[in-house]
Design an enzyme around this catalytic site. Sequence first.
Site, PDB file in Angstrom:
ATOM      1  N   ASP A  16      48.004  48.293  50.772  1.00 47.93           N
ATOM      2  CA  ASP A  16      47.747  47.269  49.583  1.00 47.93           C
ATOM      3  C   ASP A  16      46.440  47.703  49.192  1.00 47.93           C
ATOM      4  OD1 ASP A  16      48.124  45.206  47.941  1.00 47.93           O
ATOM      5  OD2 ASP A  16      46.791  44.115  48.872  1.00 47.93           O
ATOM      6  N   SER A  17      46.174  47.298  47.713  1.00 52.33           N
ATOM      7  CA  SER A  17      44.863  47.355  47.104  1.00 52.33           C
ATOM      8  C   SER A  17      43.911  46.822  47.728  1.00 52.33           C
ATOM      9  CB  SER A  17      45.099  46.985  45.630  1.00 52.33           C
ATOM     10  OG  SER A  17      45.581  45.325  45.598  1.00 52.33           O
ATOM     11  N   TYR A  48      44.033  46.160  41.441  1.00 48.85           N
ATOM     12  CA  TYR A  48      44.939  47.260  40.641  1.00 48.85           C
ATOM     13  C   TYR A  48      45.634  46.543  39.533  1.00 48.85           C
ATOM     14  CZ  TYR A  48      44.829  50.883  44.530  1.00 48.85           C
ATOM     15  OH  TYR A  48      44.656  51.387  45.374  1.00 48.85           O
ATOM     16  N   GLY A  49      45.814  45.217  39.508  1.00 48.39           N
ATOM     17  CA  GLY A  49      46.600  44.846  38.727  1.00 48.39           C
ATOM     18  C   GLY A  49      46.458  44.553  37.195  1.00 48.39           C
ATOM     19  N   CYS A  79      52.370  45.703  48.341  1.00 48.05           N
ATOM     20  CA  CYS A  79      51.525  45.495  47.020  1.00 48.05           C
ATOM     21  C   CYS A  79      52.775  45.540  45.669  1.00 48.05           C
ATOM     22  CB  CYS A  79      50.587  46.532  46.838  1.00 48.05           C
ATOM     23  SG  CYS A  79      49.848  46.500  45.125  1.00 48.05           S
ATOM     24  N   ASN A  80      52.935  44.566  45.055  1.00 51.08           N
ATOM     25  CA  ASN A  80      53.899  44.531  43.840  1.00 51.08           C
ATOM     26  C   ASN A  80      53.506  45.324  43.151  1.00 51.08           C
ATOM     27  OD1 ASN A  80      55.792  42.066  44.599  1.00 51.08           O
ATOM     28  ND2 ASN A  80      53.916  41.716  45.438  1.00 51.08           N
ATOM     29  N   THR A  81      52.036  45.339  42.849  1.00 55.57           N
ATOM     30  CA  THR A  81      51.744  46.229  41.603  1.00 55.57           C
ATOM     31  C   THR A  81      52.021  47.702  41.614  1.00 55.57           C
ATOM     32  OG1 THR A  81      49.799  44.765  41.132  1.00 55.57           O
ATOM     33  CG2 THR A  81      49.815  46.655  39.973  1.00 55.57           C
ATOM     34  N   GLU A 164      39.949  38.011  46.579  1.00 59.12           N
ATOM     35  CA  GLU A 164      38.912  39.359  46.996  1.00 59.12           C
ATOM     36  C   GLU A 164      37.742  38.860  47.294  1.00 59.12           C
ATOM     37  OE1 GLU A 164      39.728  42.706  47.731  1.00 59.12           O
ATOM     38  OE2 GLU A 164      41.560  41.997  47.939  1.00 59.12           O
ATOM     39  N   CYS A 198      52.953  38.646  44.264  1.00 56.64           N
ATOM     40  CA  CYS A 198      51.756  39.398  44.592  1.00 56.64           C
ATOM     41  C   CYS A 198      51.404  39.235  45.886  1.00 56.64           C
ATOM     42  CB  CYS A 198      50.540  39.059  43.677  1.00 56.64           C
ATOM     43  SG  CYS A 198      49.320  39.980  43.914  1.00 56.64           S
ATOM     44  N   THR A 199      51.100  39.974  46.630  1.00 54.85           N
ATOM     45  CA  THR A 199      50.828  39.797  48.146  1.00 54.85           C
ATOM     46  C   THR A 199      49.624  39.003  48.353  1.00 54.85           C
ATOM     47  OG1 THR A 199      49.894  42.133  48.338  1.00 54.85           O
ATOM     48  CG2 THR A 199      52.401  41.811  48.799  1.00 54.85           C
ATOM     49  N   HIS A 200      48.525  39.088  47.329  1.00 54.45           N
ATOM     50  CA  HIS A 200      47.557  38.309  47.511  1.00 54.45           C
ATOM     51  C   HIS A 200      47.763  36.681  47.384  1.00 54.45           C
ATOM     52  CE1 HIS A 200      45.388  42.004  46.829  1.00 54.45           C
ATOM     53  NE2 HIS A 200      44.186  41.344  46.973  1.00 54.45           N
TER      54      HIS A 200
HETATM   55  N1  DGL Z   1      48.279  42.613  46.210  1.00 52.62           N
HETATM   56  C1  DGL Z   1      48.688  43.426  45.177  1.00 52.62           C
HETATM   57  C2  DGL Z   1      50.415  43.051  44.605  1.00 52.62           C
HETATM   58  O1  DGL Z   1      51.164  42.477  45.274  1.00 52.62           O
HETATM   59  C3  DGL Z   1      47.860  43.790  43.723  1.00 52.62           C
HETATM   60  C4  DGL Z   1      46.752  43.037  43.524  1.00 52.62           C
HETATM   61  C5  DGL Z   1      45.781  43.653  42.746  1.00 52.62           C
HETATM   62  O2  DGL Z   1      45.051  44.627  43.111  1.00 52.62           O
HETATM   63  O3  DGL Z   1      45.506  43.318  41.466  1.00 52.62           O
HETATM   64  O4  DGL Z   1      50.440  42.945  43.253  1.00 52.62           O
END
Ligand code: DGL
Length: 281
Positions: A16-17, A48-49, A79-81, A164, A198-200
Amino acid sequence: MDHTLSHNAAPIGVFDSGFGGLSILREIRKVLPQYDYIFLGDNARAPYGTRSFQLVYEFTLQSVKYLFEQGCQLVILACNTASAKALRTIQQNDLPHIDPARRVLGVIRPTVEKVGEISHTGHIGVFGTPGTIQSHSYDIEIAKMHPSFKVYGHACPMWVPLVENRESDGDGADYFVKKDIDALLAQCADIDAVILGCTHYPLLMGKITKYMPPRIHVIEQGHIVAESLKDYLRRHPEMEARCAKGGTCQYLTTEDARRFSSLASVFVNEEVDARHITLAT
Ligand code: DGL
């Protein structure tokens, strides 16, 4: 990398990011505790988003290559992104050159497969990073699998920085979570399921349940991805045989290892002793 690389049993890579992928790793380890894992968080370059397609692709590929160099035969983009912006190119263009026997899997398709069982109205909300929402990956995948469904996306650019920066429990989180839930639900009164794309975001679950009307089903990906991985390994015994079974987990981060370890320990409920790494650019 060439095809002489070994296919000896090795840990499953989870990328993941940043911290978000831990919400996936935790559930994967509950369902599949017997395997070894290496988690890699590119915290130094998160989020990353808000980054371009090209950068998300480059960063993700660097991380996947790093995990391959550690021996991983299978890498999950938790990570979805990265799943939205990099997965297809890596699968179609890079893997055939790097090593056609290895696999990289994402989190969007397994989530979309589940949505049909959950929604009754067919009106689905999706929260995601700006990158995931702009990519329309959920709209495209849902249209393929559930053509009658309508998708309402909403980007939450502040949610990842809140996680974060360890602000998930603070007042700032209340403000942004409520604002974004209101904005999503204003798009359609019939939404009955909302994907946390988004996994966050599960790390903000306390605030999300506080402001989400109880009639709406909030879809977390961790368990869904874990069950999907279990099914994948059952259907692919040749890959299953190449996943080492020691029940261990290593943590790698591109940021400060101590900072990562202290927050990660809370999320995964065990002592984390992360190691700092530098990715080849
Ligand atoms: N956790 C990531 C996701 O699922 C990315 C979040 C990010 O880095 O913006 O999209």
